[in-house]
Scaffold this motif. Sequence first.
Motif, short mmCIF file in Angstrom:
data_model
loop_
_atom_site.label_atom_id
_atom_site.label_comp_id
_atom_site.label_asym_id
_atom_site.label_seq_id
_atom_site.Cartn_x
_atom_site.Cartn_y
_atom_site.Cartn_z
N GLY A 201 0.82 -1.12 -0.12
CA GLY A 201 0.06 0.03 0.12
C GLY A 201 0.88 1.41 -0.06
N GLY A 202 2.33 0.95 -0.04
CA GLY A 202 2.98 2.22 -0.23
C GLY A 202 3.34 2.63 -1.39
N GLU A 203 4.20 3.81 -1.38
CA GLU A 203 4.70 4.22 -2.72
C GLU A 203 5.75 3.58 -3.19
OE1 GLU A 203 4.00 8.98 -3.50
OE2 GLU A 203 4.77 8.71 -1.22
N HIS A 204 5.93 3.72 -4.65
CA HIS A 204 7.13 2.98 -5.28
C HIS A 204 8.28 4.07 -5.25
CE1 HIS A 204 9.76 1.18 -8.42
NE2 HIS A 204 9.12 0.15 -7.88
N VAL A 205 9.38 3.56 -5.31
CA VAL A 205 10.57 4.61 -5.38
C VAL A 205 10.75 5.37 -6.24
CG1 VAL A 205 12.00 3.10 -3.74
CG2 VAL A 205 12.00 2.68 -6.12
N THR A 206 10.14 4.82 -7.61
CA THR A 206 10.19 5.62 -8.85
C THR A 206 9.25 6.92 -8.92
OG1 THR A 206 8.69 3.94 -10.16
CG2 THR A 206 11.12 3.85 -10.22
N ASP A 207 8.02 6.71 -8.17
CA ASP A 207 7.01 7.69 -8.24
C ASP A 207 7.46 8.77 -7.15
OD1 ASP A 207 5.17 6.17 -9.90
OD2 ASP A 207 4.38 5.14 -8.02
N VAL A 208 7.97 8.43 -6.23
CA VAL A 208 8.66 9.45 -5.06
C VAL A 208 9.68 10.24 -5.82
CG1 VAL A 208 9.52 9.79 -3.06
CG2 VAL A 208 7.89 7.97 -3.18
N ALA A 209 10.77 9.52 -6.70
CA ALA A 209 11.81 10.16 -7.23
C ALA A 209 10.98 11.17 -8.16
CB ALA A 209 12.61 9.15 -7.90
N GLU A 210 10.04 10.89 -9.01
CA GLU A 210 9.48 11.58 -9.96
C GLU A 210 8.65 12.97 -9.25
OE1 GLU A 210 8.90 13.21 -13.51
OE2 GLU A 210 10.17 11.36 -13.22
N ARG A 211 8.08 12.74 -8.03
CA ARG A 211 7.42 13.97 -7.76
C ARG A 211 8.21 14.86 -6.93
NH1 ARG A 211 6.52 13.14 -2.19
NH2 ARG A 211 6.19 11.01 -1.60
N VAL A 212 9.22 14.12 -6.33
CA VAL A 212 10.18 15.11 -5.70
C VAL A 212 11.04 15.86 -6.60
CG1 VAL A 212 12.37 15.18 -3.86
CG2 VAL A 212 10.05 13.90 -3.59
N SER A 213 11.90 15.16 -7.47
CA SER A 213 12.61 15.79 -8.53
C SER A 213 11.86 16.88 -9.18
CB SER A 213 13.28 14.95 -9.49
OG SER A 213 12.42 14.16 -10.29
N THR A 214 10.47 16.59 -9.79
CA THR A 214 9.57 17.66 -10.51
C THR A 214 9.47 18.79 -9.49
OG1 THR A 214 8.56 15.91 -11.87
CG2 THR A 214 7.42 17.86 -11.49
N SER A 215 9.13 18.65 -8.62
CA SER A 215 9.05 19.58 -7.59
C SER A 215 10.31 20.69 -7.58
CB SER A 215 8.42 19.46 -6.07
OG SER A 215 8.63 20.27 -5.08
N ILE A 216 11.55 20.07 -7.07
CA ILE A 216 12.72 20.71 -6.98
C ILE A 216 12.81 21.51 -8.29
CG2 ILE A 216 15.16 20.65 -6.89
CD1 ILE A 216 14.67 18.11 -4.96
N ARG A 217 12.77 21.01 -9.53
CA ARG A 217 13.19 21.58 -10.89
C ARG A 217 11.73 23.01 -11.00
NH1 ARG A 217 15.92 18.82 -14.47
NH2 ARG A 217 16.24 16.52 -14.23
N ARG A 218 10.79 22.67 -10.57
CA ARG A 218 9.74 23.65 -10.78
C ARG A 218 10.05 25.14 -9.84
NH1 ARG A 218 5.63 20.73 -9.37
NH2 ARG A 218 5.46 21.43 -7.27
N TRP A 219 10.49 24.76 -8.56
CA TRP A 219 10.85 25.84 -7.87
C TRP A 219 12.31 26.45 -8.09
CZ3 TRP A 219 7.02 27.93 -5.66
CH2 TRP A 219 5.96 27.16 -5.31
N ALA A 220 13.07 25.84 -8.48
CA ALA A 220 14.40 26.02 -8.87
C ALA A 220 14.38 27.05 -10.10
CB ALA A 220 15.23 25.07 -9.27
#
Length: 210
Positions: A112-131
Amino acid sequence: MSRRVVCLRHGQTLWNVEQRFQGHSDIPLDETGVAQAARAASLLASLRPNMIVSSDLQRALDTASALGRVAGLDVTVDKDLRERGGGEWEGLTREEISTGWPREFTAWEAPGGEHVTDVAERVSTSIRRWAAELDSGGLLVIASHGAAIRLGIARLMGLPEELWPALGGLGNCSWSVLEEARKGWRLLEHNAGTLPEPVQSDDSPEATED
């Protein structure tokens, strides 16, 4: 001048001490964590950040707010910077997880948890967006979580998934520094801010070993 991003892990919580999987559970900083956040704030404020963005979970937001007060900046909240969701494992200790789910524990994949690739994608996308909102030479501080930061950095740097475990975990209120180079993002510092010490995190056992 290159833009830089400081990825700051939140301060200590009681569940960190008890080695419980926190995930999306909204656990506050303990007394030590509050002190760690204050110390990190005094150090990172000297870098003159231009923007602070935090996970919406209290432990990260309170860590970011300590820096915001010292640096004179408001903190923007982004849910995409949350920790990896732990599904059925949230609130359980590593011993309880390894006993109840030995196969899943080895793979570090929570039911029921998140897969590592999904976490990696959402966090990296957020960092790119704010940077992308920084001016040339600007500095962004991201306040987030151990697994979220490690996975986000790995994706941001373009590392193949099989090499993601090569990045170690982060201690409470330690940080990593990224710089935007001509050919992409590069890692300047990792798990900085403290002397080496055991890391208790929601990350995989391989990433948190001494």
